[in-house]
Design a protein around this motif. Structure first.
Motif, PDB file in Angstrom:
ATOM      1  N   GLN A 141     -14.055   4.080  -0.669  1.00 31.73           N
ATOM      2  CA  GLN A 141     -14.263   3.645   0.709  1.00 31.73           C
ATOM      3  C   GLN A 141     -15.450   2.673   0.724  1.00 31.73           C
ATOM      4  OE1 GLN A 141     -12.229   5.476   3.272  1.00 31.73           O
ATOM      5  NE2 GLN A 141     -11.201   6.027   1.357  1.00 31.73           N
ATOM      6  N   THR A 161     -10.363   1.016  -0.009  1.00 32.57           N
ATOM      7  CA  THR A 161     -10.156   1.179   1.427  1.00 32.57           C
ATOM      8  C   THR A 161     -11.359   0.620   2.178  1.00 32.57           C
ATOM      9  OG1 THR A 161      -8.829   3.174   1.098  1.00 32.57           O
ATOM     10  CG2 THR A 161      -9.762   2.833   3.286  1.00 32.57           C
ATOM     11  N   GLY A 164      -5.629  11.117  -1.535  1.00 35.30           N
ATOM     12  CA  GLY A 164      -5.902  10.913  -0.123  1.00 35.30           C
ATOM     13  C   GLY A 164      -5.005  11.686   0.814  1.00 35.30           C
ATOM     14  N   SER A 224      -9.264   7.033  -3.318  1.00 32.28           N
ATOM     15  CA  SER A 224      -9.579   5.640  -3.008  1.00 32.28           C
ATOM     16  C   SER A 224     -11.043   5.459  -2.646  1.00 32.28           C
ATOM     17  CB  SER A 224      -8.699   5.161  -1.853  1.00 32.28           C
ATOM     18  OG  SER A 224      -8.932   3.798  -1.583  1.00 32.28           O
ATOM     19  N   ASP A 256      -0.877  -2.331   5.307  1.00 36.42           N
ATOM     20  CA  ASP A 256      -2.041  -1.538   5.712  1.00 36.42           C
ATOM     21  C   ASP A 256      -3.282  -2.392   5.518  1.00 36.42           C
ATOM     22  OD1 ASP A 256      -4.104   0.237   6.146  1.00 36.42           O
ATOM     23  OD2 ASP A 256      -3.191   1.874   5.019  1.00 36.42           O
ATOM     24  N   TYR A 315      -7.271  -1.505  -5.810  1.00 36.93           N
ATOM     25  CA  TYR A 315      -7.340  -1.506  -4.357  1.00 36.93           C
ATOM     26  C   TYR A 315      -8.436  -0.546  -3.899  1.00 36.93           C
ATOM     27  CZ  TYR A 315      -2.837  -3.940  -4.144  1.00 36.93           C
ATOM     28  OH  TYR A 315      -1.840  -4.853  -4.273  1.00 36.93           O
ATOM     29  N   ALA A 370       0.828  -1.207   0.000  1.00 46.22           N
ATOM     30  CA  ALA A 370       0.000   0.000   0.000  1.00 46.22           C
ATOM     31  C   ALA A 370       0.862   1.255   0.000  1.00 46.22           C
ATOM     32  CB  ALA A 370      -0.932   0.002   1.212  1.00 46.22           C
ATOM     33  N   SER A 424      -6.255  -1.841   5.990  1.00 45.45           N
ATOM     34  CA  SER A 424      -7.439  -1.172   5.459  1.00 45.45           C
ATOM     35  C   SER A 424      -7.425  -1.082   3.937  1.00 45.45           C
ATOM     36  CB  SER A 424      -7.559   0.233   6.049  1.00 45.45           C
ATOM     37  OG  SER A 424      -6.541   1.092   5.557  1.00 45.45           O
ATOM     38  N   VAL A 425      -6.262  -1.270   3.333  1.00 46.32           N
ATOM     39  CA  VAL A 425      -6.152  -1.233   1.871  1.00 46.32           C
ATOM     40  C   VAL A 425      -6.261  -2.670   1.365  1.00 46.32           C
ATOM     41  CG1 VAL A 425      -4.707  -0.599  -0.095  1.00 46.32           C
ATOM     42  CG2 VAL A 425      -4.729   0.832   1.961  1.00 46.32           C
ATOM     43  N   GLN A 426      -7.310  -2.960   0.592  1.00 44.96           N
ATOM     44  CA  GLN A 426      -7.611  -4.338   0.244  1.00 44.96           C
ATOM     45  C   GLN A 426      -7.956  -4.457  -1.243  1.00 44.96           C
ATOM     46  OE1 GLN A 426     -10.392  -6.217   2.922  1.00 44.96           O
ATOM     47  NE2 GLN A 426      -9.599  -5.151   4.716  1.00 44.96           N
ATOM     48  N   ALA A 484     -13.821   0.606   4.888  1.00 45.69           N
ATOM     49  CA  ALA A 484     -14.305   1.663   5.773  1.00 45.69           C
ATOM     50  C   ALA A 484     -15.772   1.410   6.090  1.00 45.69           C
ATOM     51  CB  ALA A 484     -14.123   3.028   5.121  1.00 45.69           C
TER      52      ALA A 484
END
Length: 962
Positions: free
Chosen positions: A589, A654, A801, A587, A565, A652, A345, A567-569, A656
């Motif tokens: 969410q 995020t 971001g 990104s 990270d 990728y 990430a 949260s980054v998928q 959230a």
């Protein structure tokens, strides 16, 4: 025997590759089926191979050798004529940088790739037209080599290039990129093409031309000191040599001539070799594609010398890149350079994943597998082939992409938000490797050893019994089906027991205990062996024609986090990586936890017809993906990254989850941070998934009860969460596990305040309804808990971001329990610094990536927390320039620095040019008037440096030395 590095060997023997455990299948004995996903791009590239004139490939060589070009134009791009005033200078008559006018200094490399493509295409098809074209190109190159030798202008009769020998001589004097352009890189592509023509198409003349070039290389390099060679190879781009050591070592196995092995070892880059051999990672900032090919060569040098450093270095390099520096689609690098270890990430920029890098990493993985049979390498091959390589060819289903002139492939395959692929690349390095990529998919499906066959990829294909005594056929629509069938078509009479090694993909590694295991059956009978993901399952028997092996590889739609990270998928189903179609430049969410099914997989927007059977649902989802090219999830359209489309995409996203939801059913309750640093949903899904719905509800009871006690949820909110969890369509088995009965068509739930703790009770009121009663503690509404704290952030945020101005922060406390405590203390902390008392809105006056924590504390000392991660870069990069005037030219070097988000790109333009990305030092010819060169840098955050200027002086008249 072992040969010292950079030393002349004497009387070295050249044994066969004794360390090899598996062998590739001989050319022509393995072939792709026309129904698989690799067939369309293969067919498009075969069309180009068959139709493209060989005279165009040979044009730059013939022009350089003074031969008739037959009216042909070169391919173009980097592979063009060069400057009209350029000559085929030798090292003695080169006029010097100040007077020489040059262009297209990498020309000839594309021809080498094209020759390799022709040889590979012939090997895969046995098409005699392609064999004739191989012979024509080799004969044309031989004529050019002879013509160059006849001039007496060059140091050795084996010299062959599409320009003079002067670039090689200037490299020996450490000339920079800009004056020269990687001459040994080009030499390698030509030599590799000749070696492929010999090995794959049986062209003996190719071996003769190649041997002459190898003798010339040895002649040039053996007089240099080891120190000078190391200086040469360390030069950025100028010293890039591709896989010279690979081709020379492979040639040494054929010729058994010590000087060919010595020439290979002249290219050993000692510092990098030894660091990787001992496991020391020094890759940060290195040009990825400049260095990977040499490690392929080290494996061939290992075969010849037995020097363990070579093998250890190749393993070390691979482990440093995969998975830590590898993106979801198998690519690596940002702006062609490697970043920090274990950073995915954090290394997403605007120019990620040069396609050449994946090409060479696949070659390295293949060579390592042949020496180890370790499935870690074939797992990577599948990842990179199925995603980056397949997706690097423009959509093969489009009639407009059946090009007669262009490979229609990518240079970069970016992974940033809103990225687009750009296709074409005639004449570039990635255009060259792209020629090869799409005609050799079959070379990594089967590997053999005596009485053993490894099946590493499951795309429909055939293996002739001539390869290893047993003929095999792979059937199915993998990766668009969970079912794979391997049929034994033929068995030679004298074939003894034979072992089939079936790869059980590493992506099957369970995300939770709920995930199904793969199943292997032989002639309908389930095997007693346990298929372990990331291994090969070995089946040994006397195989008979008609025997069938069936594999069921359970695939689920999943979200997988990056290493650095969570949260980054990215989304993946089986080996196929998916990308969200969106023009948004920041990104996306997405509520990925709130869209999970019971086993931890994701629930698509459109339910399939498989009911509660996960396998049936997956099969239907895969058929939809195959049929329409996309699926819907989280309100977005997703397509495989191998689609070859030119739409904007997000590889990728995020994670959230703003509210607490289950399988898309939203409770509307905020998904707040708990004191343990996890949100409510993160705590609930910490183990990845659940084997039964009963286990899920038990975990929900524990987490919600704890969150209520902590004050993270009010009583009403907690009850909403419990009811939503009980009624959500989790697409899984009923409460009690298999055997409980048919799954309910719908669920219902109520709460009762009658217990000492949160628990649930279910009752099947009828076949189609399941009711869950939650029993809550009697004091549920009287719980006194600390209030909540929230963080509000305002300020300008770029599409990447990053905050490009210092953000303003507001903290707010919110009381969810029935407490009347007004004596609250609000504090904030930046990273691991001291806690500061919050009084009013404040500006966070820091730069870089920081963690902001907020804390609210009651008079009794109980506390709750909130947390936010901010990226702040408010200043643009600064570019330094250097101008070196040399006669009639000026070399310009630009170097930008940005210590916060990092430099994204440097751009420049001058008279007659566009606003171009700076790639390295470049030379501008001086003219009769002054020239203004403008330049500026942009950082990752999006801050742009004000344009600055360089004023180049006018060229002085001849004889004027003022």
């Amino acid at each position: 025997m072992s040969v010292p590095i950079n030393a002349e060997p004497r009387g070295v023997s050249v044994p066969s590759a004794a360390a090899t455990n598996t062998l590739p299948v001989e050319a022509g004995l393995a072939s792709l089926d026309d129904t698989g996903i690799f067939a369309p791009p293969r067919d498009k590239m075969l069309h180009l191979a068959r139709i493209y004139p060989t005279d165009r490939i040979l044009a730059v060589f013939r022009a350089n050798a003074g031969l008739d070009t037959r009216g042909a134009e070169p391919p173009g791009g980097w592979e063009d004529w060069g400057h009209s005033n350029e000559q085929a200078w030798g090292e003695r008559d080169y006029p010097g940088q100040g007077k020489a006018q040059t262009a297209n200094l990498l020309r000839g490399h594309y021809a080498g790739h094209f020759l390799s493509m022709l040889a590979l295409a012939y090997a895969g098809t046995q098409d005699q037209h392609l064999k004739t074209k191989v012979d024509d190109v080799v004969d044309g190159l031989a004529q050019c080599q002879q013509a160059l030798a006849a001039t007496g202008r060059y140091s050795h009769p084996g010299f062959l290039a599409a320009y003079g020998e002067w670039q090689f001589a200037r490299l020996e004097h450490l000339a920079p990129y800009g004056e020269i352009w990687a001459p040994y890189y080009t030499a390698h592509k030509i030599m590799a093409g000749l070696l492929d023509a010999y090995e794959l198409a049986g062209n003996q003349q190719a071996l003769s031309v190649l041997t002459g070039m190898a003798d010339w290389v040895h002649h040039r390099l053996h007089n240099l000191t080891p120190e000078r060679r190391q200086q040469m190879w360390s030069l950025y781009i100028a010293g890039e040599f591709g896989g010279m050591n690979e081709t020379l070592a492979r040639l040494a196995k054929i010729t058994a001539r010590p000087e060919h092995l010595a020439a290979a070892q002249f290219f050993d880059q000692t510092e990098l070799l030894e660091a990787c051999a001992r496991g020391e990672d020094i890759l940060d900032g290195k040009h990825a594609n400049q260095h990977i090919p040499q490690f392929i060569g080290y494996l061939h040098e290992y075969d010849l010398t037995g020097d363990q450093r070579y093998f250890d270095a190749a393993v070390g390099l691979f482990n440093m890149v995969v998975p830590g520096r590898t993106y979801a689609h198998g690519g690596s690098g940002e702006s062609e350079l490697w970043g920090r270890p274990n950073t995915q990430a954090g290394d997403i920029g605007r120019r990620n994943a040069e396609t050449c890098v994946a090409y060479n990493m696949i070659k390295l993985a293949r060579e390592l597998f042949m020496r180890t049979a370790d499935p870690i390498y074939t797992d990577y091959i599948e990842q990179a082939l199925t995603n980056q390589i397949l997706g690097s060819r423009k959509n093969a289903d489009s009639a407009s992409t059946r090009s007669d002139t262009s490979p229609e492939v990518t240079y970069m395959f970016p992974v940033h938000p809103g990225a687009r692929r750009e296709y074409g690349n005639t004449g570039t390095c990635c255009g060259g490797t792209g020629l090869e990529n799409h005609v050799k998919y079959q070379d990594s499906i089967f590997f053999t050893a005596p009485n053993q066959t490894w099946i590493s990829l499951y795309s429909p294909a055939q293996l002739s019994a001539e390869a290893n005594g047993i003929g095999l056929r792979i059937e199915g629509d993998y990766p668009y089906s969970t079912q794979v069938r391997v049929v034994v078509d033929a068995v030679h009479e004298r074939t003894p027991e034979h072992t089939l090694h079936l790869r059980i993909p590493g992506w099957l590694a369970p995300a939770s205990s709920a995930q199904e295991s793969p199943v292997v059956k032989v002639n309908g009978q389930r095997s007693d062996l346990t298929p372990e993901p990331g291994t090969y399952l070995s089946l040994t028997r006397h195989w008979q024609p008609g025997d069938v092996v069936d594999l069921q590889l359970p695939m689920r739609l999943r979200a997988l986090p990056t290493i650095d990270d969570a949260s980054v998928q990215h989304l993946q189903i089986g080996p196929v990586v998916l990308a969200a179609i969106s023009d948004q430049q920041s990104s996306l969410q997405l509520p990925l936890l709130g869209l999970r099914a019971l086993d931890g997989s994701l629930v698509p927007d459109t339910r399939t017809g498989g009911g509660e059977d996960p396998t049936a649902n997956t099969e239907e989802l895969l058929r939809q993906l195959r049929r329409t090219g996309s699926l819907d999830f989280a309100g977005l359209q997703w397509e495989p990254v191998h689609s070859g489309s030119d739409t904007s995409y997000h590889m990728y996203v995020t994670a959230a989850d703003d509210t607490i939801a289950f399988a898309g059913e939203d409770s509307g309750v905020p998904n707040r941070l708990r004191p343990n640093g996890q949100t409510v949903l993160e705590s609930l899904w910490a183990d990845g998934g659940f084997p039964t719905r009963r286990a899920f509800l038990a975990r929900t009871a524990d987490v919600v009860s704890a969150a209520r006690e902590e004050g993270v949820l009010s009583a009403a909110e907690a009850e909403k969460v419990l009811i939503t969890a009980a009624t959500a369509p989790l697409n899984a088995a009923p409460l009690s596990s298999p055997g409980h009965g048919d799954a309910p068509a719908r669920n219902s739930s109520t709460v009762q305040g009658t217990g000492q703790r949160v628990r649930f009770q279910d009752s099947a009121e009828c076949e189609s309804v399941e009711h869950v009663t939650w029993h809550l503690p009697v004091h549920w509404h009287q719980i006194t808990a600390p209030p909540l704290v929230s963080i509000s952030i305002t300020g300008q945020v770029s599409p990447t971001g990053w905050h490009t101005e210092h953000p303003q922060i507001t903290l707010t406390a919110e009381q969810l329990s029935n407490s009347t405590d007004q004596d609250l203390q609000l504090e904030y902390q930046v990273d691991d610094g001291a806690w500061n008392t919050y009084r009013s809105l404040f500006t966070l006056d820091v730069e870089g990536v920081h963690r902001l924590r907020a804390r609210v504390t009651t008079a009794e000392g109980t506390a709750n927390f909130a947390e936010a991660r901010l990226q702040i870069d408010s200043t643009p990069p600064v570019t330094a320039h250097q101008v070196l005037i040399n006669g009639s030219g000026a070399e310009i070097r630009l170097r930008a620095e940005d210590s916060v988000s990092g430099v994204e790109r440097v751009q420049w333009e001058g008279p007659g040019t566009f606003w171009a990305t700076y790639q390295g030092p470049f030379v501008r010819a001086l003219t009769e008037t002054e020239q203004i060169i403008e330049f500026a840098a942009t950082d990752v955050a999006g801050n742009e440096e004000p344009r600055r200027q360089i004023v180049l002086p006018a060229r002085q008249p001849e004889g004027d030395h003022r």
